[in-house]
Design a protein around this motif. Structure first.
Motif, PDB file in Angstrom:
ATOM      1  N   VAL A 192      60.374   8.272  24.735  1.00 13.11           N
ATOM      2  CA  VAL A 192      59.859   9.608  25.033  1.00 13.11           C
ATOM      3  C   VAL A 192      60.067  10.516  23.832  1.00 13.11           C
ATOM      4  N   GLU A 193      59.233  11.548  23.778  1.00 10.92           N
ATOM      5  CA  GLU A 193      59.402  12.560  22.744  1.00 10.92           C
ATOM      6  C   GLU A 193      60.051  13.767  23.409  1.00 10.92           C
ATOM      7  N   ILE A 194      61.130  14.256  22.805  1.00  4.07           N
ATOM      8  CA  ILE A 194      61.803  15.437  23.332  1.00  4.07           C
ATOM      9  C   ILE A 194      61.892  16.441  22.192  1.00  4.07           C
ATOM     10  N   LYS A 195      61.211  17.553  22.360  1.00  2.76           N
ATOM     11  CA  LYS A 195      61.233  18.593  21.331  1.00  2.76           C
ATOM     12  C   LYS A 195      62.599  19.272  21.319  1.00  2.76           C
ATOM     13  N   GLU A 196      62.991  19.756  20.131  1.00  2.00           N
ATOM     14  CA  GLU A 196      64.301  20.382  19.987  1.00  2.00           C
ATOM     15  C   GLU A 196      64.555  21.495  20.987  1.00  2.00           C
ATOM     16  N   GLU A 197      63.504  22.286  21.289  1.00  2.00           N
ATOM     17  CA  GLU A 197      63.705  23.400  22.228  1.00  2.00           C
ATOM     18  C   GLU A 197      63.957  22.920  23.659  1.00  2.00           C
ATOM     19  N   ASN A 198      63.710  21.616  23.931  1.00  2.00           N
ATOM     20  CA  ASN A 198      63.982  21.047  25.251  1.00  2.00           C
ATOM     21  C   ASN A 198      65.302  20.306  25.319  1.00  2.00           C
ATOM     22  N   ILE A 199      66.131  20.468  24.281  1.00  2.73           N
ATOM     23  CA  ILE A 199      67.453  19.836  24.267  1.00  2.73           C
ATOM     24  C   ILE A 199      68.500  20.929  24.438  1.00  2.73           C
ATOM     25  N   LEU A 200      69.287  20.786  25.484  1.00  2.20           N
ATOM     26  CA  LEU A 200      70.335  21.752  25.786  1.00  2.20           C
ATOM     27  C   LEU A 200      71.690  21.136  25.512  1.00  2.20           C
ATOM     28  N   PRO A 201      72.711  21.959  25.217  1.00  4.88           N
ATOM     29  CA  PRO A 201      74.054  21.394  25.062  1.00  4.88           C
ATOM     30  C   PRO A 201      74.547  20.871  26.416  1.00  4.88           C
ATOM     31  N   PRO A 202      75.412  19.855  26.421  1.00  4.27           N
ATOM     32  CA  PRO A 202      75.895  19.328  27.700  1.00  4.27           C
ATOM     33  C   PRO A 202      76.745  20.373  28.423  1.00  4.27           C
ATOM     34  N   GLN A 218      59.838   9.568  13.467  1.00 14.14           N
ATOM     35  CA  GLN A 218      60.800   9.240  14.511  1.00 14.14           C
ATOM     36  C   GLN A 218      61.488  10.479  15.070  1.00 14.14           C
ATOM     37  N   LYS A 219      61.364  11.593  14.394  1.00 18.07           N
ATOM     38  CA  LYS A 219      62.046  12.816  14.829  1.00 18.07           C
ATOM     39  C   LYS A 219      61.601  13.193  16.237  1.00 18.07           C
ATOM     40  N   GLY A 220      62.576  13.407  17.097  1.00 17.55           N
ATOM     41  CA  GLY A 220      62.269  13.806  18.459  1.00 17.55           C
ATOM     42  C   GLY A 220      61.923  12.667  19.402  1.00 17.55           C
ATOM     43  N   LYS A 221      61.936  11.415  18.912  1.00 13.59           N
ATOM     44  CA  LYS A 221      61.635  10.269  19.776  1.00 13.59           C
ATOM     45  C   LYS A 221      62.932   9.594  20.204  1.00 13.59           C
ATOM     46  N   TYR A 222      62.982   9.243  21.492  1.00 13.97           N
ATOM     47  CA  TYR A 222      64.188   8.659  22.073  1.00 13.97           C
ATOM     48  C   TYR A 222      63.844   7.426  22.893  1.00 13.97           C
ATOM     49  N   MET A 223      64.646   6.377  22.722  1.00 16.06           N
ATOM     50  CA  MET A 223      64.570   5.190  23.568  1.00 16.06           C
ATOM     51  C   MET A 223      65.417   5.523  24.792  1.00 16.06           C
ATOM     52  N   THR A 224      64.830   5.501  25.981  1.00 17.45           N
ATOM     53  CA  THR A 224      65.596   5.843  27.173  1.00 17.45           C
ATOM     54  C   THR A 224      65.882   4.580  27.981  1.00 17.45           C
ATOM     55  N   PHE A 225      67.020   4.603  28.659  1.00 14.37           N
ATOM     56  CA  PHE A 225      67.421   3.466  29.480  1.00 14.37           C
ATOM     57  C   PHE A 225      68.263   3.952  30.645  1.00 14.37           C
ATOM     58  N   LYS A 226      68.363   3.090  31.644  1.00 12.34           N
ATOM     59  CA  LYS A 226      69.096   3.434  32.856  1.00 12.34           C
ATOM     60  C   LYS A 226      70.478   2.808  32.810  1.00 12.34           C
ATOM     61  N   SER A 227      71.469   3.584  33.216  1.00 12.79           N
ATOM     62  CA  SER A 227      72.823   3.071  33.393  1.00 12.79           C
ATOM     63  C   SER A 227      73.387   3.752  34.629  1.00 12.79           C
ATOM     64  N   TYR A 283      80.346  11.201  25.098  1.00  8.53           N
ATOM     65  CA  TYR A 283      79.400  10.498  24.228  1.00  8.53           C
ATOM     66  C   TYR A 283      78.052  11.203  24.185  1.00  8.53           C
ATOM     67  N   VAL A 284      77.894  12.231  25.008  1.00  6.33           N
ATOM     68  CA  VAL A 284      76.621  12.931  25.158  1.00  6.33           C
ATOM     69  C   VAL A 284      76.631  14.193  24.302  1.00  6.33           C
ATOM     70  N   TYR A 285      75.622  14.346  23.442  1.00  9.85           N
ATOM     71  CA  TYR A 285      75.566  15.550  22.616  1.00  9.85           C
ATOM     72  C   TYR A 285      74.559  16.559  23.147  1.00  9.85           C
ATOM     73  N   GLY A 286      73.718  16.125  24.077  1.00 12.39           N
ATOM     74  CA  GLY A 286      72.731  17.052  24.603  1.00 12.39           C
ATOM     75  C   GLY A 286      72.057  16.530  25.853  1.00 12.39           C
ATOM     76  N   ILE A 287      71.371  17.436  26.535  1.00 14.06           N
ATOM     77  CA  ILE A 287      70.599  17.101  27.720  1.00 14.06           C
ATOM     78  C   ILE A 287      69.137  17.338  27.366  1.00 14.06           C
ATOM     79  N   GLY A 288      68.334  16.281  27.425  1.00 15.97           N
ATOM     80  CA  GLY A 288      66.915  16.408  27.098  1.00 15.97           C
ATOM     81  C   GLY A 288      66.089  16.604  28.348  1.00 15.97           C
ATOM     82  N   LYS A 289      65.266  17.645  28.357  1.00 15.52           N
ATOM     83  CA  LYS A 289      64.377  17.883  29.498  1.00 15.52           C
ATOM     84  C   LYS A 289      63.052  17.176  29.226  1.00 15.52           C
ATOM     85  N   VAL A 290      62.672  16.293  30.153  1.00 22.68           N
ATOM     86  CA  VAL A 290      61.413  15.566  30.052  1.00 22.68           C
ATOM     87  C   VAL A 290      60.691  15.764  31.379  1.00 22.68           C
ATOM     88  N   GLY A 291      59.718  16.657  31.407  1.00 19.21           N
ATOM     89  CA  GLY A 291      59.039  16.977  32.668  1.00 19.21           C
ATOM     90  C   GLY A 291      60.054  17.556  33.645  1.00 19.21           C
TER      91      GLY A 291
END
Length: 181
Positions: free
Chosen positions: A118-128, A24-33, A141-149
């Motif tokens: 989606v899978e987001i590798k640690e190097e693609n996660i930036l601080p907010p 499960q490491k690096g996997k995220y359930m994404t949703f729209k709000s 509530y946000v601990y990071g920004i994940g880059k996906v493509g």
């Protein structure tokens, strides 16, 4: 609703094919709000269910929509949009509830629309970012920004979605479940 079923299968597959945490490491359930996409680490996600009848709880925050009965367990549900101080939205057939574990308690998050796992590798996660965006209530509530493509997903810290008062409502619901079982 077909895509909801497919996402449910994907979450269940990710949860069963694991030496739990590693798969499960690096996997995220994404949703729209609102106009933004958020991600929750898949390890917090129990299941995704369709919206169901909600029993309101008097004298709670407006984003705590109430309680649902999920297979005999009473679970509090939170409207994510209201929690982030976004405009309320009309629930429809894409609206669903992500059932998650927070601090060993079960809570439902009402969300507009599930996106994908989606899978987001640690190097693609930036601080907010901190500058100039302090007016955005959901950034706490946000601990990071994940880059996906070419896109970014705001990664949520589920422990921060509830404050201490909210936790007491959740604990009461969990105590009701324990008393019955």
């Amino acid at each position: 609703m077909e895509e909801l079923s497919e996402l449910k299968r994907q979450v269940e597959k990710d949860q069963t094919t694991s030496s739990k945490h590693d798969a499960q490491k690096g996997k995220y359930m994404t949703f729209k709000s609102g106009h933004e996409y958020f991600g929750l680490e898949i390890q917090y996600v129990n299941e995704i269910i369709q919206l169901q009848t909600i029993t309101a709880i008097p004298e709670t925050e407006d984003y705590i929509k109430g309680l649902i009965n999920l297979r005999g367990k009473v679970i509090p549900v939170i409207d994510v949009r209201l929690r982030f101080k976004q405009e309320p939205f009309e629930y429809n057939d894409r609206t669903c509830i992500i059932v998650i574990n927070i601090k060993s308690m079960v809570v439902g998050l009402i969300i507009e629309k599930i996106a994908e796992v989606v899978e987001i590798k640690e190097e693609n996660i930036l601080p907010p970012p901190t500058l100039g965006r302090v007016d955005k209530a959901h950034h706490k509530y946000v601990y990071g920004i994940g880059k996906v493509g070419d896109e970014v997903k705001l990664l949520l810290d589920p422990d921060k979605l509830l404050n201490d008062e909210d936790l007491s409502v959740v604990e009461q619901a969990n105590e009701m479940n324990n008393d019955e079982g």
